[in-house]
Each structure stands twice: as C-alpha cells, then as structure tokens.
Scaffold this active site. Structure first.
Site, PDB file in Angstrom:
ATOM      1  N   HIS A 199     -19.306  -9.230  45.577  1.00 56.36           N
ATOM      2  CA  HIS A 199     -18.450  -8.075  45.828  1.00 56.36           C
ATOM      3  C   HIS A 199     -18.996  -6.801  45.184  1.00 56.36           C
ATOM      4  CE1 HIS A 199     -14.831  -5.827  46.571  1.00 56.36           C
ATOM      5  NE2 HIS A 199     -14.721  -5.560  45.294  1.00 56.36           N
ATOM      6  N   SER A 243     -13.855  -1.308  47.846  1.00 55.41           N
ATOM      7  CA  SER A 243     -13.042  -2.366  47.244  1.00 55.41           C
ATOM      8  C   SER A 243     -11.557  -2.006  47.400  1.00 55.41           C
ATOM      9  CB  SER A 243     -13.459  -2.546  45.775  1.00 55.41           C
ATOM     10  OG  SER A 243     -12.817  -3.648  45.203  1.00 55.41           O
ATOM     11  N   ASP A 299     -19.762 -12.074  49.027  1.00 55.62           N
ATOM     12  CA  ASP A 299     -18.494 -11.615  48.450  1.00 55.62           C
ATOM     13  C   ASP A 299     -17.439 -12.699  48.638  1.00 55.62           C
ATOM     14  OD1 ASP A 299     -16.150 -10.267  47.727  1.00 55.62           O
ATOM     15  OD2 ASP A 299     -16.737  -8.411  48.732  1.00 55.62           O
TER      16      ASP A 299
END
Lengths: 366, 366
Positions: free
Chosen positions: A345, A145, A312
């Site tokens: 995500h 991330s 995501d």
C-alpha cells in the site's frame, strides 16, 4: 505568519454529515506554485490518515514533505505549471480542528465530545479551502489512500468542481479485511488503560496502544514480498537486542519498533480513532442505492487516472479496478495503471519513480 | 484412565535443543484405529500452535475434535486402515508439559524458567511417543501449519523414521511477514500489564493482550476474499452493539470478538509465547548450511504430498512450492496440490472437501 501552514476558517457552524456541528473550526493547508489568472491550474491533494499538509518543501517551510519526490518544480506535480494545495484533514491534529482542539463552548479539549467525523466532512472542509482561494474548478484532484476516499466524497458532493482526478492506492469503500485491521488498531488504543475513554494526558498516555496500532498499520501498509528481500531472517546484533524476555531478535521487529517510536506521541490518539473510523464508514455505494457502480456513476469528471499496486493487502487492486470502471461508466476518460511495486500500500510514498511516471504523464495530458 | 488423553513420559532429563533440560516431563496424545501386527500402518499428526491432541472423536472422548471431518472410519485418514496418533506439542498447555506445569525442582510453575522451546524439541517428544508404541517407521507423518514445520524437524532429525509425508499449509522457515505478525502478537501479551513477566494469576490475567493476539491471528489465518463474501459491510443489529465509544459496529468485528472470547483463558499465555517464538525460530536451512533446498535435501522419504492454498498470507504458496521442490530434489516422489480455497491459512480446517480429496487420495496410494 511564521508557520508554514495557512489556515482556513470553516463557516461557523460547520454542519457534520452524521449530526452535530463545529463552531470556529479551521483546517490547515499549504500551497506550492502560483495560481494563474484564469484560476484553472489548481491541483488539490488529499492525504492518507496520518500525513500533514506539508507534502513538500516550500518557501515558508523548507523541510522535506511526505511526498517530496512527487511535488515541486520539474517533478511529476510540476509546480512551475500547477498551483498545488494540500489540506490537512479535518479531525487530524496536524493543524486542523480535531478532538485535541479546544471546544470554544467549554474551553476544554473536545476529546470524545468531538462530533462523529466522516470523510464527507473532510471533503467539505477541503472544498471550503479551494473555494476560499477563488477556484471554481480544480484542474485535478489527487487523493492517496484515505485521501482517495475523501476525494470520491468531494466529487460526489460537489458536482462540476473537478476536471480531472488521480486516485492513488484507495478504495470505493472499506472491505471487511481493512475494517478488521482498523478495528483492531482502535481496540489496541481503547483497551490501553491509559486511553481512559479519551481522557489521557502526557503523564498517562496510551503509548502501548498507539505502538501496537502503528505496528499493525505498518505491517499492512507494506508487503511480505518487500520484506523477504529486505529483512529475510536477519538477526539483530546482540548489542541491539533488548534484555527482556521475548524481546526483539529479528531485524523486522526492530524496524517495526522504529516506526512505532517515530509515531507515538506525534499523533493524537483520539484523532487517530476518529479518522480511522471515518475510513471504515466511507462507502461510495451510499450514493448509489447500495451499489458501488451506481455511486461512482454520480461522479462527473472529464479525465481520471486510477493507480493501484498488486502487493497492496489493505486496498487490493480489485478495488481500484472498481473505481476505474465506475468512473468510466460515468463518462470519464479513464487510465488505469496497475503497478507491481513490492512495497504494498505504501508504494505511492516509496516507489516514486513509477508513481511519478504515471502521475506526471497523466498531468502532462490534461 | 478416564481422560481421553494418554500420556508419554519423556526420558528424564529430556535435553532441549537450545540448552537446558526438562525433568519428569510428558506429552499428551490420542489414538484412533488399531496398530497392525507389522506396526506399519501408523499415521502421526502434528498440530498447529493451539490445537490439542483431540483431532477427532474416539472411544474415550466422543466430543468432536479439531479435524473431525478428516479423521475417522471411511474418512480421508481412514481409521479402519490407519492407526492414527495425534500428539499435543511439548510446551502446549493442552496436556503436555509446558510453562504452566509445575517444575519438580521447585514445586512452582515454570513460567519463564521453562527452557527455550524449539520445534525440534516438539518433534523429538512426538518421536518418543511413536517409539514407545513400538513403531519403527511411520507410514505417514502429517503436519499442519506449525506442525508442518515440526514435521520437517522430525524427518531431518530422525532419518528413516518416515515413509510418506503430508505437508499442509506450512513453510520451511518463517518469513519476515509471519515473524512480524507473531512478534506483534507476543508484544500485545508482553505489554499487557497483567502479564507481569509471566507471573499472572486468575485475578490478574492478560486478557487484553491475549484477545488482541488472537484477533490478529484470526485476521491472518483467514482471507480478505472469504470475508468479502461472508461479512461484506454488514452492520450489527443495534442491540448487538456495545455501548462504549468506538465499539463494534460491523459483523466482522463481532466475529473477531467471538473468536477472542473463545480463546482467552483457554490457552496459557506463557505457553503461547513459547510456541509462537519456536515458530519464528524454526528454519530448515539450519540443516543445509543456510540453504532451504540443501536443508530439505537431508530429508529422505519415499513419498510426499504438499498442499497449500493461494489465499494463505501467513504461509504463502511459494513456501509450499519450496518444500515440494526440496523433497523432490531429495529423491521423494512428490505430489503438489495448490488449492484456491477462499479461507486462507485455515482452509485445512474448513475446506474439508478439497483437503479430504487430496489427503485421502494420497493415502490410498501409499
């Protein structure tokens, strides 16, 4: 030290990318496994916005960490082979110097006098930890991330310091949708009267702004597909409902509230603002005359695994494709794995089975 | 009447689906074109959450309406052929009785004493307008976004009242992602201290909550794809930036702020809360023993056009597919159009070319 964390003192002054410097700053980190004599089995993990350095249980702190299923003996990041390091981002309040820290020049918390923070600063601080351990070249740099962007910064700023890279659910730059989400999260905090230009305290604290920011985060970290199966339109039991007007009625609302309650007061609001903005600012294209591809082509590593997930919405799969293409164009041997995990995500934290297979398989081949 | 709007007085008392009743209530509506002698050329438009009944310019109000490109002489909804009616939703403050209206029983605004509002109530009020004009059967019922759900309610509650239906960017029920977004919008308003349990006034008004709610709405009404092309990472000029800490820096942030500023103080916060919750509550499966398909199969019409867009994250394309399948299973001749417009949920307001082609083509065949 009784704390699980170890601390690395940054060189003082520590110059920040966008100007200003920190004096007497440090970052927290934790390690797992043993550095071998050749010092060539080190794996560095750079985290998302909110996690600490405690990625997994270790001798000093046996509590489960945020990537417990991924890291440990016999796991994908096998600590019988690898010496793993996880660094808490500079600017995060999980042990590193951050806006809530005391400014030695004034004896007061920095708050908004903390210098502008960029992911390049986060990367440089982490690289300091690695160098301090006598490691010239990481066997692998893993970034998840926000940490995936920090990892790109690390590699572009420290050529020759990384052999292999694993890029997890990240992006070469923030797209406007992600900027819009993060801007609105910051605004919810900024517009909370208790934020008070960063001068909050425990009695007047921006709980509402942080709660809204966290809920918006969770909405964008997960996926509609997952929630259709998980929550559908299931109502709360009457005794679980709030009494107030327009109070929660659906399970999904209660789920978000639970996430918010676990987050608020556990993460410093000013630190959140600084790291959130750093995520918006990061752009590998700055290193390539405005071109993402040219920026990525300045990263010279031997091998890479790039993982993304089709659900995501914050870091869409096309952005991981860009990273894979760019690293390949730069000469790396790149594997690209597109997963269909329903969790969005956050899949890297939840779908341990599929992420383990990809990451463990890749690490076994380097 | 000098106002463009016409008003229909609802039967008094007007019983609400979830209990309670309104006394002396009305809804606002506007019309275009001429009702023919057979009274069989009427097209009713039910709107999304925030638009008024002013869908297009007309004789009384020449200002452009919210669907100006779609409605008028020679346009897709050709008012030289059709008698078009647009009704402002019951509960909306754009001319219809709503929480900001005076309760005749007290002489004070209803605020939160307004009875629970459902889209079935919105549908029943609109059907009252149609009946009052002497129309037994609509040639076509068009519902956009929230209005598409109101339209499903209309058809299931008033069998035989609709010949053809056009369903635009809508859903048979709210999925948990949409509920989560709307819940967070409502929470931003509710947690604004100036909301004050609905007892705000012009001097203490929940501007911040409404602004956050609107921005979150705009984020979910559009699409990441559109913004990549439109805003990318373009910065504001220095003189456009705010001076405050963490103020806007990217164009996309300024775009959202513009949307919020045009919305706040133009839509009553309590009305917003009531209509938002009504959208979460609507579920065609209530009419089918918990089954969407069985609920839709209770709708008996001759023809339908169902339009959706692949970039819609709030009402995803699979939900329009469900509507199309259900109406077809119920015996209608159904056309399904999946568009790739980049504008997301709002495409029906922006991509007039493609929506016109679909809607105009369908209307020419009924």
């Amino acid at each position: 030290m009784s704390d699980a964390r170890q601390y690395f003192k940054l060189p003082s002054p520590f110059a920040m990318k966008r100007g200003g410097a920190l004096h007497g700053a440090h970052v927290a980190y934790e390690t797992w496994g043993t550095l071998n004599a050749a010092r060539d089995n080190a794996v560095l993990i750079l985290t998302g916005l909110s996690p600490s350095a405690h990625a997994a249980a270790n001798d000093i702190d046996p509590a489960p960490g945020w990537w417990e299923g991924m890291l440990g003996p016999g796991k994908a990041i096998d600590t019988t082979r690898w010496f793993a390091i996880c660094v808490n981002s500079l600017g995060s309040d999980k042990g590193s110097t951050c806006p809530a820290s005391i400014d030695p020049a004034t004896g007061e918390p920095y708050r908004l006098t903390f210098p502008d923070l960029s992911l390049e600063d986060v990367a440089n601080a982490a690289q300091g930890v690695v160098a301090s351990l006598g490691i010239d070249k990481l066997a692998c740099l893993i970034g998840c991330s926000m940490g995936g962007m920090s990892a790109l910064a690390y590699m572009v700023l420290h050529p020759g310091s990384v052999h292999a890279h694993i890029s997890v659910d990240t992006a070469p730059q923030a797209q406007p949708f992600a900027i819009a989400i993060r801007s609105l999260q910051r605004e919810a905090i900024r517009l909370d009267a208790h934020w008070n230009d960063g001068q909050y305290d425990n009695t007047r604290y921006p709980d509402i702004g942080m709660s809204i920011a966290r809920k918006l985060g969770v909405i964008t970290y997960r996926s509609a597909m997952e929630w259709n199966g998980r929550f559908a339109r299931i109502r709360l039991d009457p005794e679980q409902r709030e009494g107030q007007p327009f109070g929660f009625e659906f399970q999904v609302e209660s789920y978000l509230e639970g996430h918010a309650q676990r987050f608020v007061r556990t993460f410093d609001p000013n630190s959140y603002l600084y790291l959130s903005r750093a995520s918006d600012w990061f752009d590998i294209a700055e290193y390539g005359n405005g071109s993402i591809m040219e920026g990525l082509k300045r990263i010279h590593i031997e091998q890479a695994l790039v993982i993304g997930v089709s659900t995501d919405i914050l870091f869409p799969l096309e952005q991981q494709e860009q990273i894979a293409e760019g690293l390949e164009a730069a000469g790396a041997n790149v594997e690209f794995v597109a997963l269909d995990s329903p969790q969005g995500h956050d899949a890297f934290l939840v779908d341990i089975e599929n992420y383990s297979r990809a990451i463990g398989g890749f690490l076994s081949r380097i």
